[in-house]
Design a protein around this motif. Structure first.
Motif, PDB file in Angstrom:
ATOM      1  N   SER A   1      51.429  55.091  10.354  1.00  0.00           N
ATOM      2  CA  SER A   1      50.887  54.188  11.376  1.00  0.00           C
ATOM      3  C   SER A   1      51.814  54.123  12.581  1.00  0.00           C
TER       4      SER A   1
ATOM      5  N   ARG B   1      51.923  51.769  16.517  1.00  0.00           N
ATOM      6  CA  ARG B   1      51.305  50.750  17.359  1.00  0.00           C
ATOM      7  C   ARG B   1      51.717  51.001  18.792  1.00  0.00           C
TER       8      ARG B   1
ATOM      9  N   ARG C   1      40.079  53.381  11.612  1.00  0.00           N
ATOM     10  CA  ARG C   1      41.506  53.703  11.539  1.00  0.00           C
ATOM     11  C   ARG C   1      42.288  53.051  12.681  1.00  0.00           C
TER      12      ARG C   1
ATOM     13  N   GLN D   1      46.570  49.631  17.449  1.00  0.00           N
ATOM     14  CA  GLN D   1      47.116  49.857  16.122  1.00  0.00           C
ATOM     15  C   GLN D   1      46.445  51.089  15.536  1.00  0.00           C
TER      16      GLN D   1
ATOM     17  N   ASN E   1      46.244  53.520  12.330  1.00  0.00           N
ATOM     18  CA  ASN E   1      46.545  53.694  10.913  1.00  0.00           C
ATOM     19  C   ASN E   1      45.941  55.000  10.411  1.00  0.00           C
ATOM     20  N   SER E   2      46.393  55.420   9.247  1.00  0.00           N
ATOM     21  CA  SER E   2      45.883  56.640   8.618  1.00  0.00           C
ATOM     22  C   SER E   2      45.857  57.793   9.610  1.00  0.00           C
TER      23      SER E   2
END
Length: 129
Positions: A17, A19, A70, A85, A87-88
């Motif tokens: 991840s 950000r 995601r 953000q 993710n994955s």
């Protein structure tokens, strides 16, 4: 003129991840608050493409299919920042990510590059396999 500053890029392994954050400062602070904000990305040899966007109020968001579920875009009204953000993450997410803003009180999220008035300098995101 709104000067945008992105931060948060870097190198991450697949599945990890990151950000990203987009903000402004000084005299453009209030103007940014009346802007819809989009995140675009550009991989080497490819066109810059829209990824996600959020309206000036934060009430409306839009994601391209490849990142749905995601990525999450949010807006902190008090801090006057927009965050992404991620993710994955996948290797195909690797690109330079750009924050862009357009002055509008409409809720519609525009996906065309030409619709945006202001751009950040970009931040590199690299996802290793």
């Amino acid at each position: 003129q709104v000067q945008l500053v992105e931060s948060g890029g870097g190198l991450v392994q697949a599945g990890g991840s990151l950000r990203l954050s987009c903000g402004t400062s000084g005299r453009t602070w209030s103007t940014f608050g009346s802007c819809a904000v989009g995140w675009f990305r550009q991989a080497p040899g490819k066109e810059r493409e829209f990824v996600t966007g959020i309206s000036w109020s934060g009430a409306t968001t839009y994601y391209v299919d490849s990142v749905k579920g995601r990525f999450t875009i949010t807006r902190d009204i008090a801090k006057n920042t927009v965050s992404l953000q991620m993710n994955s993450l996948k290797p195909e997410d690797s690109a330079v990510y750009y924050c862009a803003a357009r002055q509008t009180f409409a809720d519609r999220i525009e996906v065309g590059r030409s619709k945006y008035d202001y751009w950040g300098q970009g931040t590199q995101v690299t996802v290793s396999s």
